[in-house]
Enzyme design. Structure first.
Site, PDB file in Angstrom:
ATOM      1  CE  LYS A   1      38.064   6.061  53.821  1.00 33.83           C
ATOM      2  NZ  LYS A   1      39.179   6.916  53.519  1.00 33.83           N
TER       3      LYS A   1
ATOM      4  CB  CYS B   1      41.825   5.710  58.360  1.00 33.98           C
ATOM      5  SG  CYS B   1      42.194   7.428  58.005  1.00 33.98           S
TER       6      CYS B   1
END
Ligand code: SAJ
Length: 405
Positions: A198, A252
């Protein structure tokens, strides 16, 4: 029954999606006013298709509460901020949610963590909670989310997913649960690999954007058109360069790569440099605006405004927004009064001098820095009249009044 813990940008759409695909879901959040808003039938942020999904989930019987439920599977999707000083992840929300789950979970429950965490976070901070609580019967799973704001509902259904589990059989069960709505491929691996994957995905994007941003600077010095260069280079079958821009925002891309730099400071040098390059862009845009002001004889900074406050087009999210960074750089260099700011997507008052209509925004302005290419203005420079436009997103076309990166 599934209990989704944390009803923010990821938890809410995930809970709604499962509920509208025949899974019994209860959504839990410690924020009572957020829960009250959801129970009153309203979504809490703007996102394409979210209201329709909410209506389907409500019809299917989803419930929202501040209480943790007694059930077989928990999905934790609470925020994982990072410490701005040491660049390491702050797992406190995840830890507190997991600890509460362990206090109520029945024997043999599955605890799925969706929140983005850096490699080893689950081993270091969550696994010890099981030992502490004497709950080795609970299975840990990491199922990092991958959906992009602006296209979340579509991507929830169509993206491939990763499930990291200690026990592959539990991994399969959780994969079946996600397969209730997910049509993508679901890869099953171990927890550390899922954590790392991720973070690597978002780091790849950060590095690619940093490369584009550096190319923009090189092309400016060299007198070349970076967009044309990237457009043509990308025709090579093995080249795919992203677009330069006024900076990188959101929760992010500017955040996750720091987890690697924070944990591996001696090794992750290239990643650090990429992040610094992206972070330099808002100030670079400010300097471009100052150059253009000098060239056009605009001396009064109150005649310059900023369009766009969200971190990217067609979202209302301002987290780590390049505009906030630009305003911060302006304040730091004391270059004039705070600039006027307008974003049709951002209804809340976020900064001083923010206005809430285009006409109020444009009144008296001679120059606009277009920080976000929302659909309503993309390709429509006429909406800004004959004002000079600083266009770091390359959305205003070419013209004598348009200054690119
Ligand atoms: N940006 C550029 N140039 C580009 C693309 C983006 O400057 O070519 C800027 C955007 O304007 C924005 C920032 O980068 O300020 C990040 O935007 P984004 O659209 O690239 O990504 P996010 O943060 O909205 O979502 C990302 C996605 N990750 C990847 O594509 C690898 C999403 O799939 C993840 O789920 C999400 O991060 C997350 O939550 O981790």
């Amino acid at each position: 029954m599934i209990n989704v813990i944390g009803l923010g940008y990821i938890g809410l759409p995930t809970a709604l999606m499962m509920a509208s695909h025949g899974v019994e879901v209860v959504g839990t959040d410690y924020n009572a006013s957020l829960v009250a808003t959801l129970n009153a039938g309203h979504t809490t942020f703007k996102e394409e298709g979210l209201d329709e999904l909410f209506a389907e989930a409500a019809a299917a019987g989803i419930r929202f509460t501040t209480e943790y439920q007694v059930c077989g599977t928990y999905i934790v999707s609470v925020p994982t901020p990072y410490d701005k000083v040491d660049k390491k992840i702050d797992p406190s929300y995840v830890v507190s949610a997991c600890r509460t789950v362990l206090g109520v979970a029945p024997q043999g429950a599955v605890l799925v963590i969706e929140s983005t965490v850096s490699p080893n976070t689950i081993d270091r901070f969550v696994r010890p909670l099981l030992t502490e609580a004497g709950r080795q019967d609970v299975s840990l799973v990491h199922a990092p989310e991958r959906i992009i704001p602006g296209n979340m509902v579509h991507e929830l259904v169509h993206n491939n997913r990763t499930i990291g589990a200690d026990d592959p059989e539990v991994g399969e069960r959780v994969a079946d649960l996600y397969a209730s709505f997910c049509r993508g491929e679901i890869a099953i691996t171990d927890i550390r690999t899922a954590e790392m994957t991720k973070v690597v995905e978002n780091t790849f994007r950060a590095v690619n954007i940093a490369f584009a941003n550096e190319l923009a600077k090189v092309c400016r010095v060299g007198g070349m058109d970076v967009y044309e260069v990237i457009r043509i280079a990308n025709k090579h079958p093995r080249v795919n360069i992203l677009q330069p821009g006024p900076g990188v925002g959101g929760h992010c891309i500017p955040v996750d790569p720091w987890f690697l730099v924070g944990d591996y400071p001696e090794t992750a040098n290239f990643i650090r440099l990429a992040l610094q390059t992206n972070f330099s862009m808002p100030e670079y845009v400010l300097r471009r605006a100052h150059e253009a002001m000098a060239e056009r004889g605009i001396a009064d900074p109150s005649r310059v405004g900023v369009y766009g406050l969200a971190y990217k087009e067609d979202v209302d999210d301002v987290r780590e927004s390049p505009t906030l960074q630009l305003l911060g750089a302006q304040a730091e260099h004391l270059c004039g009064a705070p600039m006027r700011v307008y974003d049709p997507w951002v209804e809340a008052d976020v900064v001083p001098n923010q206005v809430h209509s285009m006409s109020e925004f444009l009144d008296g302005l001679e120059m606009v820095i277009v920080m976000v290419g929302h659909s309503e203005i993309k390709g429509r420079p006429e909406l800004f009249g004959d004002r000079i436009l600083i266009d770091p997103r390359n959305v205003m076309g070419d013209g004598a009044n348009v200054y690119k990166l």
